[in-house]
Design a protein around this motif. Structure first.
Motif, PDB file in Angstrom:
ATOM      1  N   LEU A  91      53.878  78.160  -3.463  1.00  0.00           N
ATOM      2  CA  LEU A  91      53.690  79.375  -2.682  1.00  0.00           C
ATOM      3  C   LEU A  91      52.323  79.976  -2.985  1.00  0.00           C
ATOM      4  CD1 LEU A  91      54.874  81.519  -0.760  1.00  0.00           C
ATOM      5  CD2 LEU A  91      55.799  82.673  -2.788  1.00  0.00           C
ATOM      6  N   LEU A  92      51.527  80.166  -1.952  1.00  0.00           N
ATOM      7  CA  LEU A  92      50.216  80.785  -2.114  1.00  0.00           C
ATOM      8  C   LEU A  92      50.339  82.298  -2.014  1.00  0.00           C
ATOM      9  CD1 LEU A  92      48.046  78.406   0.113  1.00  0.00           C
ATOM     10  CD2 LEU A  92      48.325  78.354  -2.372  1.00  0.00           C
ATOM     11  N   GLY A  93      49.654  83.011  -2.905  1.00  0.00           N
ATOM     12  CA  GLY A  93      49.668  84.464  -2.873  1.00  0.00           C
ATOM     13  C   GLY A  93      48.534  85.000  -2.017  1.00  0.00           C
ATOM     14  N   THR A  94      48.025  86.154  -2.369  1.00  0.00           N
ATOM     15  CA  THR A  94      46.958  86.778  -1.573  1.00  0.00           C
ATOM     16  C   THR A  94      45.720  87.101  -2.406  1.00  0.00           C
ATOM     17  OG1 THR A  94      47.942  88.964  -1.926  1.00  0.00           O
ATOM     18  CG2 THR A  94      48.585  87.768   0.068  1.00  0.00           C
ATOM     19  N   GLU A  95      45.685  86.602  -3.645  1.00  0.00           N
ATOM     20  CA  GLU A  95      44.507  86.821  -4.481  1.00  0.00           C
ATOM     21  C   GLU A  95      43.338  85.992  -3.944  1.00  0.00           C
ATOM     22  OE1 GLU A  95      44.444  89.042  -6.870  1.00  0.00           O
ATOM     23  OE2 GLU A  95      46.588  89.499  -6.629  1.00  0.00           O
ATOM     24  N   VAL A 147      52.032  75.105   5.254  1.00  0.00           N
ATOM     25  CA  VAL A 147      53.053  75.671   6.131  1.00  0.00           C
ATOM     26  C   VAL A 147      52.836  77.172   6.242  1.00  0.00           C
ATOM     27  CG1 VAL A 147      55.518  76.028   6.487  1.00  0.00           C
ATOM     28  CG2 VAL A 147      54.712  73.873   5.495  1.00  0.00           C
ATOM     29  N   LEU A 148      52.683  77.656   7.469  1.00  0.00           N
ATOM     30  CA  LEU A 148      52.510  79.078   7.724  1.00  0.00           C
ATOM     31  C   LEU A 148      53.825  79.653   8.226  1.00  0.00           C
ATOM     32  CD1 LEU A 148      49.068  78.990   9.601  1.00  0.00           C
ATOM     33  CD2 LEU A 148      49.507  79.009   7.139  1.00  0.00           C
ATOM     34  N   ILE A 167      53.174  70.286  -0.740  1.00  0.00           N
ATOM     35  CA  ILE A 167      53.417  71.195   0.368  1.00  0.00           C
ATOM     36  C   ILE A 167      53.078  72.605  -0.105  1.00  0.00           C
ATOM     37  CG2 ILE A 167      55.141  72.166   1.936  1.00  0.00           C
ATOM     38  CD1 ILE A 167      56.728  69.546   1.585  1.00  0.00           C
ATOM     39  N   PHE A 168      52.205  73.288   0.626  1.00  0.00           N
ATOM     40  CA  PHE A 168      51.814  74.647   0.293  1.00  0.00           C
ATOM     41  C   PHE A 168      52.399  75.605   1.326  1.00  0.00           C
ATOM     42  CE2 PHE A 168      48.587  71.841  -1.407  1.00  0.00           C
ATOM     43  CZ  PHE A 168      48.340  72.340  -2.677  1.00  0.00           C
ATOM     44  N   LEU A 169      52.949  76.720   0.858  1.00  0.00           N
ATOM     45  CA  LEU A 169      53.560  77.720   1.734  1.00  0.00           C
ATOM     46  C   LEU A 169      52.695  78.976   1.750  1.00  0.00           C
ATOM     47  CD1 LEU A 169      57.271  77.411   0.510  1.00  0.00           C
ATOM     48  CD2 LEU A 169      56.132  76.115   2.328  1.00  0.00           C
ATOM     49  N   ALA A 170      52.449  79.508   2.942  1.00  0.00           N
ATOM     50  CA  ALA A 170      51.606  80.697   3.080  1.00  0.00           C
ATOM     51  C   ALA A 170      52.268  81.701   4.010  1.00  0.00           C
ATOM     52  CB  ALA A 170      50.223  80.312   3.617  1.00  0.00           C
ATOM     53  N   GLY A 171      52.314  82.946   3.566  1.00  0.00           N
ATOM     54  CA  GLY A 171      52.868  84.014   4.388  1.00  0.00           C
ATOM     55  C   GLY A 171      51.799  84.684   5.239  1.00  0.00           C
ATOM     56  N   GLN A 172      52.207  85.680   6.016  1.00  0.00           N
ATOM     57  CA  GLN A 172      51.288  86.346   6.922  1.00  0.00           C
ATOM     58  C   GLN A 172      50.152  87.054   6.178  1.00  0.00           C
ATOM     59  OE1 GLN A 172      51.337  86.113  10.319  1.00  0.00           O
ATOM     60  NE2 GLN A 172      49.345  87.118  10.158  1.00  0.00           N
ATOM     61  N   ALA A 173      50.428  87.595   5.003  1.00  0.00           N
ATOM     62  CA  ALA A 173      49.384  88.289   4.249  1.00  0.00           C
ATOM     63  C   ALA A 173      48.260  87.330   3.874  1.00  0.00           C
ATOM     64  CB  ALA A 173      49.983  88.934   3.005  1.00  0.00           C
TER      65      ALA A 173
END
Length: 385
Positions: A91-95, A147-148, A167-173
């Motif tokens: 899971l990718l954060g927003t930093e 994955v968005l 597999i990397f997961l990214a949220g809207q932020a």
């Protein structure tokens, strides 16, 4: 004609590999190599054709480090068992470092972007706007996936079978931050995604001659204020592509030649490092904030070595292992010449007072080391497989 890569292993720890090409209607061996193996397996990968800039050893290198040929469409048939590996999504954060990593993931050779978000939202170029399980199951094999939005467990399970690495997961932020920093990555999802060099620690850009030849097209987008050309006899310099040509350097040894990337070239690397590092810092401290682009021909060894030295200089707590691990996580094709790795260990321990870590590099980051010469050269002159 085409090339096929054959490997066989009766059991761990060594697998034999050889490249064969069709000559006079017969498959003939043109190169051989060995690699460590975790399990008994054998098989053949048949390649329809070798790209114009590739040699058989380059293709062997891709197999030896447990990756697919760069373009999955080239693979016609794989015979033999394929190890099933369950990869936990990251899971990718927003930093800032998450945004940088997401940018770099998009520059890797074989990344697929799957956008499961609904509605009229910003889309990345060359992305698949669907999380349909059947569509995911029909994907060609890829190295990595970004994955968005949301993706269900069943879809992730299917995607896991189509992705060999991560597999990397990214949220809207994260998407919003990525757009704010790199808006040129966005557009029509059916449009081809351009390939840019990798950004390292926010201040460096590391790439190859293809990036260098198109520097004028992307330098402004990545705010390039300095360039270190490590292959000036092979790659033409374009100082007009950056704001101040004074920060464009063709790095040469005092003997007048550039680094050769050959066995035993480590001492020459140590000789030019102070000049290179001063030039990088001078460009980064100029009136225009930005990044320094470091390149050679392939961006795997010479450019990576200078970038590793800069990371060691800027991160007081890092050893060679830490710097190389950081760099290779953002540019997976890094493959340091073993002579350069020895030289960088000396730079880290003798010049910077860091703890020795070369053996740990050999143990844990072996895929990012090689003998001198073009990528894929065998390690026959060294004791390390």
């Amino acid at each position: 004609g085409g090339v096929r890569l054959c490997w066989s292993c009766e059991g761990a720890p060594v697998a034999k590999l050889q490249a064969e090409t069709m000559i006079d209607d017969e498959w003939r061996t043109i190169a051989t190599s060995e690699a460590s193996a975790d399990a008994a397996m054998s098989g053949v990968i048949v390649v329809r054709g070798v790209p114009g800039d590739k040699q058989p050893r380059d293709l062997m290198w891709r197999v030896r480090i447990d990756e697919l040929v760069s373009r999955p469409a080239m693979v016609v048939k794989v015979i033999g068992p394929r190890a099933a590996r369950t990869k936990l999504p990251k899971l990718l954060g927003t930093e800032d470092h998450d945004v940088e990593l997401a940018y770099n993931i998009l520059q890797w050779y074989s990344t697929v972007v799957i956008d499961g978000r609904a509605g009229n939202v910003l889309r990345l170029k060359e992305s698949r706007v669907s999380s349909d399980i059947a569509a995911i199951g029909a994907l060609p094999l890829r190295d990595d996936a970004l994955v968005l939005g949301e993706m269900g467990e069943d879809a992730l399970r299917v995607l896991n079978e189509r992705v060999s690495r991560c597999i990397f997961l990214a949220g809207q932020a994260l998407v919003d931050s990525l757009y704010a920093t790199f808006p040129f990555l966005f557009g029509d999802p059916s449009a081809r995604r351009d390939a840019y060099p990798n950004i390292i620690a926010g201040r460096l850009v590391v790439g190859h001659q293809g990036h260098a030849l198109k520097l004028s097209e992307w330098a402004q987008m990545l705010r390039v204020v300095g360039v270190i050309n490590l292959a000036p006899t092979k790659v033409p310099s374009t100082p007009a592509a950056i704001p101040d040509a004074a920060h464009y350097m063709e790095l040469r040894h005092e003997d007048g030649d550039p680094l050769f990337d050959t066995c035993g070239d480590g001492n020459r690397l140590l000789s030019v490092l102070p000049t290179a590092l001063r030039a990088i810092d001078a460009a980064l401290s100029s009136d225009l904030p930005g990044r320094v682009f470091i390149h050679c021909q392939q961006g795997r060894s010479r450019a990576a070595s200078v970038a590793t030295a800069w990371l060691l200089l800027k991160e007081p707590g890092w050893t060679l292992h830490g710097a190389l691990a950081f760099l290779s996580a953002r540019r997976p094709e890094v493959e340091l010449n073993l002579s350069y790795a020895d030289a960088l260990e000396m730079f880290a321990t003798a010049d910077l007072g860091r703890s020795p870590s070369l053996q740990r590099v050999h143990n844990e980051l072996q895929r990012h080391l090689r003998g001198g010469g073009v990528a894929g050269e065998t390690r026959e002159n060294y004791d390390i497989l």
